[in-house]
Design a protein around this motif. Sequence first.
Motif, mmCIF file in Angstrom:
data_model
loop_
_atom_site.group_PDB
_atom_site.id
_atom_site.type_symbol
_atom_site.label_atom_id
_atom_site.label_comp_id
_atom_site.label_asym_id
_atom_site.label_seq_id
_atom_site.Cartn_x
_atom_site.Cartn_y
_atom_site.Cartn_z
ATOM 1 N N MET A 1 0.818 -1.371 0.212
ATOM 2 C CA MET A 1 0.119 0.016 0.104
ATOM 3 C C MET A 1 0.899 1.332 -0.086
ATOM 4 N N THR A 2 2.064 1.190 0.411
ATOM 5 C CA THR A 2 3.041 2.403 0.221
ATOM 6 C C THR A 2 3.215 3.019 -1.111
ATOM 7 N N GLY A 3 2.507 2.455 -2.069
ATOM 8 C CA GLY A 3 2.465 3.225 -3.419
ATOM 9 C C GLY A 3 1.397 4.063 -3.902
ATOM 10 N N ALA A 4 0.670 4.477 -2.906
ATOM 11 C CA ALA A 4 -0.431 5.445 -2.800
ATOM 12 C C ALA A 4 -0.220 6.600 -2.097
ATOM 13 N N LEU A 5 -0.346 7.788 -2.421
ATOM 14 C CA LEU A 5 -0.154 9.071 -1.624
ATOM 15 C C LEU A 5 -1.397 9.889 -1.837
ATOM 16 N N ILE A 6 -1.721 10.480 -0.748
ATOM 17 C CA ILE A 6 -3.144 11.335 -0.522
ATOM 18 C C ILE A 6 -2.408 12.667 -0.585
ATOM 19 N N VAL A 7 -2.848 13.376 -1.683
ATOM 20 C CA VAL A 7 -2.164 14.853 -1.866
ATOM 21 C C VAL A 7 -3.273 15.645 -2.030
ATOM 22 N N ALA A 8 -4.626 15.561 -1.886
ATOM 23 C CA ALA A 8 -5.613 16.788 -1.760
ATOM 24 C C ALA A 8 -6.711 16.143 -0.992
ATOM 25 N N ALA A 9 -7.310 16.743 -0.126
ATOM 26 C CA ALA A 9 -8.497 16.287 0.804
ATOM 27 C C ALA A 9 -9.359 17.469 0.912
ATOM 28 N N ARG A 10 -10.640 17.347 0.722
ATOM 29 C CA ARG A 10 -11.713 18.405 0.933
ATOM 30 C C ARG A 10 -12.991 17.849 1.326
ATOM 31 N N ARG A 11 -13.884 18.882 1.848
ATOM 32 C CA ARG A 11 -15.352 18.479 2.186
ATOM 33 C C ARG A 11 -16.140 19.485 1.948
ATOM 34 N N THR A 12 -17.346 19.138 2.043
ATOM 35 C CA THR A 12 -18.357 20.137 2.245
ATOM 36 C C THR A 12 -18.596 20.525 3.690
#
Length: 374
Positions: free
Chosen positions: A1-12
């Motif tokens: 799983m170390t191949g995935a990077l979360i680089v943006a995160a938004r919510r209403t």
Amino acid sequence: MTGALIVAARRTPIGTAGRSLAGVTAAELGGAVVRAVADDLGEVPAEVVLGNCMGPGGNVARVASLTAGLPVEVPALTVDRQCASGLAAIELGARLVSGGSGPVVAGGVESASTAPWRFWPPEAGGPPVRYERAPFAPASDDVDMGVAADLLAQERGVTRERQDAYAAESHARAVLAAARGEFDAEIVAVGGVAADERPRAGLTAERLARFRAAFREGGTVTIGNSCGVNDGAAAVGIVPAGSREGAAGRPGLRVLGAASAGVAPGRPGIGLVPAVKLALAEAGLAVGDLDVIEFNEAFAGQVLACYDALGIDPGRACAGGGALALGHPWGASGAVLVVRLFTQLVRQGRGRYGLAAIAAGGGQGTALVVEACR
């Protein structure tokens, strides 16, 4: 799983059902965060994956993707793991990216306000029968969520006093975080609404002690120490860790472990516990290694039982308040947890390791472990 990077995160913002976001559909809520995350990514995603529980069907993720203005060539998938749907969508998105996919926008959406009425077909010429929710389990094990949470609190020795104190603290933390502007960078205004509706200033344990048991005679779960019924959406942008964004040192959350697990359907609230254990094992970490913890607070008694089972001090979790204060837009709530991790670990630099976890109707749970890369 170390191949995935979360680089943006938004919510209403999260609205109370029937109030501030009552006129905004699930597709419009989802479309708002999909658009914002795609813009933050700076490129067209290869896939959109959204969780949803009670929407109109028709693949809400696809409708939200088109509402967001993404190219028609971008496919979309809707995930239903009930309350864990949004976090399960992120788990799936991370695994897609780790397996070689291009960027994925993943999250969840729920509009309780606009959820369609549902009916069982008539039997023997009788009228159709409206139902509030689909079954979570076979009839013999399909316990109402509130009753199940009350029974769980009783069995695990979680007192009414602890529940009320925890709920009051959740509201106090959310009010303080909002006043400090800690939610500003994560919130996408929609329908003219730019702030969470539910948190209440001055809500004390003493005030909450006045509420009667809501689900069971002599019980300890009340409307005051339970989450609300809410509208909202949240999403994250996931890229390959070796992509140009990751290689350029773009800050984000590296996904170290993720898991879903099942428990007895009659006690669904404890479902996040085995999921957390599995996700931590995949990540090679222990509870003591964690800097930021976000658990979905469906019921104070339920989440306290989970903290106790995992040996987690509740004071370490949900630093900006949780679902008791912010609200619980079912299909989106798991994704909201990851947005909260992103704000604390990446935007605010509060530590290195984070954990998000949520339980779901039917006796399931999902958990995600991340590492801040700055």
